[in-house]
Design a protein around this motif. Structure first.
Motif, PDB file in Angstrom:
ATOM      1  N   TYR A  79       0.826  -1.203   0.000  1.00 37.21           N
ATOM      2  CA  TYR A  79       0.000   0.000   0.000  1.00 37.21           C
ATOM      3  C   TYR A  79       0.865   1.260   0.000  1.00 37.21           C
ATOM      4  N   PHE A  80       1.850   1.330   0.904  1.00 36.85           N
ATOM      5  CA  PHE A  80       2.689   2.523   0.996  1.00 36.85           C
ATOM      6  C   PHE A  80       3.530   2.727  -0.262  1.00 36.85           C
ATOM      7  N   LYS A  81       4.008   1.634  -0.852  1.00 34.39           N
ATOM      8  CA  LYS A  81       4.778   1.759  -2.096  1.00 34.39           C
ATOM      9  C   LYS A  81       3.896   2.299  -3.217  1.00 34.39           C
ATOM     10  N   GLN A  82       2.680   1.784  -3.335  1.00 28.69           N
ATOM     11  CA  GLN A  82       1.747   2.255  -4.357  1.00 28.69           C
ATOM     12  C   GLN A  82       1.353   3.702  -4.109  1.00 28.69           C
ATOM     13  N   LYS A  83       1.110   4.035  -2.838  1.00 23.76           N
ATOM     14  CA  LYS A  83       0.717   5.398  -2.481  1.00 23.76           C
ATOM     15  C   LYS A  83       1.831   6.386  -2.813  1.00 23.76           C
ATOM     16  N   ARG A  84       3.060   5.986  -2.544  1.00 21.36           N
ATOM     17  CA  ARG A  84       4.214   6.844  -2.850  1.00 21.36           C
ATOM     18  C   ARG A  84       4.240   7.189  -4.341  1.00 21.36           C
ATOM     19  N   THR A  85       4.078   6.178  -5.180  1.00 27.52           N
ATOM     20  CA  THR A  85       4.098   6.388  -6.629  1.00 27.52           C
ATOM     21  C   THR A  85       2.916   7.241  -7.069  1.00 27.52           C
ATOM     22  N   MET A  86       1.744   6.960  -6.511  1.00 33.56           N
ATOM     23  CA  MET A  86       0.545   7.716  -6.872  1.00 33.56           C
ATOM     24  C   MET A  86       0.695   9.196  -6.501  1.00 33.56           C
ATOM     25  N   GLU A  87       1.222   9.465  -5.306  1.00 31.68           N
ATOM     26  CA  GLU A  87       1.394  10.850  -4.870  1.00 31.68           C
ATOM     27  C   GLU A  87       2.434  11.578  -5.727  1.00 31.68           C
ATOM     28  N   TYR A  88       3.489  10.881  -6.118  1.00 31.08           N
ATOM     29  CA  TYR A  88       4.498  11.479  -6.995  1.00 31.08           C
ATOM     30  C   TYR A  88       3.856  11.848  -8.339  1.00 31.08           C
ATOM     31  N   ASN A  89       3.098  10.918  -8.907  1.00 27.64           N
ATOM     32  CA  ASN A  89       2.435  11.175 -10.190  1.00 27.64           C
ATOM     33  C   ASN A  89       1.446  12.331 -10.078  1.00 27.64           C
ATOM     34  N   LYS A  90       0.745  12.414  -8.967  1.00 30.63           N
ATOM     35  CA  LYS A  90      -0.201  13.503  -8.743  1.00 30.63           C
ATOM     36  C   LYS A  90       0.526  14.844  -8.699  1.00 30.63           C
ATOM     37  N   GLU A  91       1.650  14.895  -7.971  1.00 29.58           N
ATOM     38  CA  GLU A  91       2.434  16.133  -7.894  1.00 29.58           C
ATOM     39  C   GLU A  91       2.940  16.559  -9.273  1.00 29.58           C
ATOM     40  N   GLN A  92       3.409  15.588 -10.047  1.00 34.93           N
ATOM     41  CA  GLN A  92       3.913  15.899 -11.389  1.00 34.93           C
ATOM     42  C   GLN A  92       2.796  16.425 -12.286  1.00 34.93           C
ATOM     43  N   MET A  93       1.615  15.840 -12.175  1.00 35.56           N
ATOM     44  CA  MET A  93       0.481  16.280 -12.976  1.00 35.56           C
ATOM     45  C   MET A  93       0.078  17.705 -12.595  1.00 35.56           C
ATOM     46  N   LEU A  94       0.049  17.997 -11.282  1.00 33.61           N
ATOM     47  CA  LEU A  94      -0.310  19.341 -10.834  1.00 33.61           C
ATOM     48  C   LEU A  94       0.719  20.371 -11.298  1.00 33.61           C
ATOM     49  N   LYS A  95       1.996  20.022 -11.256  1.00 35.03           N
ATOM     50  CA  LYS A  95       3.043  20.923 -11.751  1.00 35.03           C
ATOM     51  C   LYS A  95       2.850  21.204 -13.240  1.00 35.03           C
ATOM     52  N   LYS A  96       2.525  20.171 -13.974  1.00 38.86           N
ATOM     53  CA  LYS A  96       2.307  20.322 -15.420  1.00 38.86           C
ATOM     54  C   LYS A  96       1.128  21.262 -15.682  1.00 38.86           C
ATOM     55  N   PHE A  97       0.052  21.081 -14.930  1.00 34.88           N
ATOM     56  CA  PHE A  97      -1.114  21.944 -15.091  1.00 34.88           C
ATOM     57  C   PHE A  97      -0.775  23.393 -14.762  1.00 34.88           C
ATOM     58  N   GLU A  98      -0.008  23.600 -13.686  1.00 38.36           N
ATOM     59  CA  GLU A  98       0.387  24.961 -13.311  1.00 38.36           C
ATOM     60  C   GLU A  98       1.245  25.607 -14.394  1.00 38.36           C
ATOM     61  N   GLU A  99       2.142  24.828 -14.985  1.00 39.97           N
ATOM     62  CA  GLU A  99       2.986  25.342 -16.059  1.00 39.97           C
ATOM     63  C   GLU A  99       2.159  25.748 -17.270  1.00 39.97           C
ATOM     64  N   GLN A 100       1.032  25.090 -17.456  1.00 38.57           N
ATOM     65  CA  GLN A 100       0.145  25.395 -18.571  1.00 38.57           C
ATOM     66  C   GLN A 100      -0.834  26.513 -18.241  1.00 38.57           C
ATOM     67  N   GLY A 101      -0.705  27.072 -17.041  1.00 43.82           N
ATOM     68  CA  GLY A 101      -1.535  28.209 -16.662  1.00 43.82           C
ATOM     69  C   GLY A 101      -2.804  27.862 -15.915  1.00 43.82           C
ATOM     70  N   ALA A 102      -2.937  26.641 -15.500  1.00 47.00           N
ATOM     71  CA  ALA A 102      -4.139  26.266 -14.760  1.00 47.00           C
ATOM     72  C   ALA A 102      -4.148  26.957 -13.403  1.00 47.00           C
ATOM     73  N   VAL A 103      -5.336  27.281 -12.933  1.00 46.07           N
ATOM     74  CA  VAL A 103      -5.498  27.931 -11.637  1.00 46.07           C
ATOM     75  C   VAL A 103      -6.314  27.007 -10.747  1.00 46.07           C
ATOM     76  N   LYS A 104      -5.835  26.826  -9.532  1.00 43.51           N
ATOM     77  CA  LYS A 104      -6.550  25.975  -8.593  1.00 43.51           C
ATOM     78  C   LYS A 104      -7.781  26.718  -8.084  1.00 43.51           C
ATOM     79  N   VAL A 105      -8.916  26.062  -8.167  1.00 42.74           N
ATOM     80  CA  VAL A 105     -10.177  26.642  -7.737  1.00 42.74           C
ATOM     81  C   VAL A 105     -10.670  25.855  -6.530  1.00 42.74           C
ATOM     82  N   GLU A 106     -10.892  26.561  -5.443  1.00 43.24           N
ATOM     83  CA  GLU A 106     -11.414  25.915  -4.243  1.00 43.24           C
ATOM     84  C   GLU A 106     -12.926  25.781  -4.388  1.00 43.24           C
TER      85      GLU A 106
END
Length: 112
Positions: A79-106
């Protein structure tokens, strides 16, 4: 007293005579500490996915991995190994979106 009933004396006593909840907390903390040491070693060697790159992880962090696997139950290890990979992929995706000008909406949620 029946054969399978717990009395108040034995209900909260673990196998070593201690408090079960305290034993569980200690066991979890030991697992988490070993996990953190193993993951720190993986970070040091730029290994994100310890499942896909298991041979490399074992080669670079053998002592930490062995301790992690000794201190944690198998389902937590995976579980922790899978979670680690999933969280890394999530961070990379969010960085990519920010680079493309996406804005986080609460979300604007109100409960009445």
């Amino acid at each position: 007293m029946g054969l399978f009933t717990k009395t108040e004396e034995t209900a909260s006593v673990g196998p070593a005579g201690g408090d079960k909840d305290l034993t569980k907390k200690k066991t979890r903390q030991i697992c988490w500490d070993s996990r953190d040491k193993f993951f720190a070693c993986l970070d040091k060697h730029n290994i994100v996915d310890a499942i896909k790159d298991s041979e490399l992880a074992t080669a670079k962090c053998p002592k930490e991995e062995k301790q992690y696997e000794a201190d944690c139950i198998a389902s937590w290890i995976d579980y922790f190994k899978q979670k680690r990979t999933m969280e890394y992929n999530k961070e990379q995706m969010l960085k990519k979106f920010e680079e493309q000008g996406a804005v986080k909406v609460e979300p604007n949620v109100s409960f009445k």
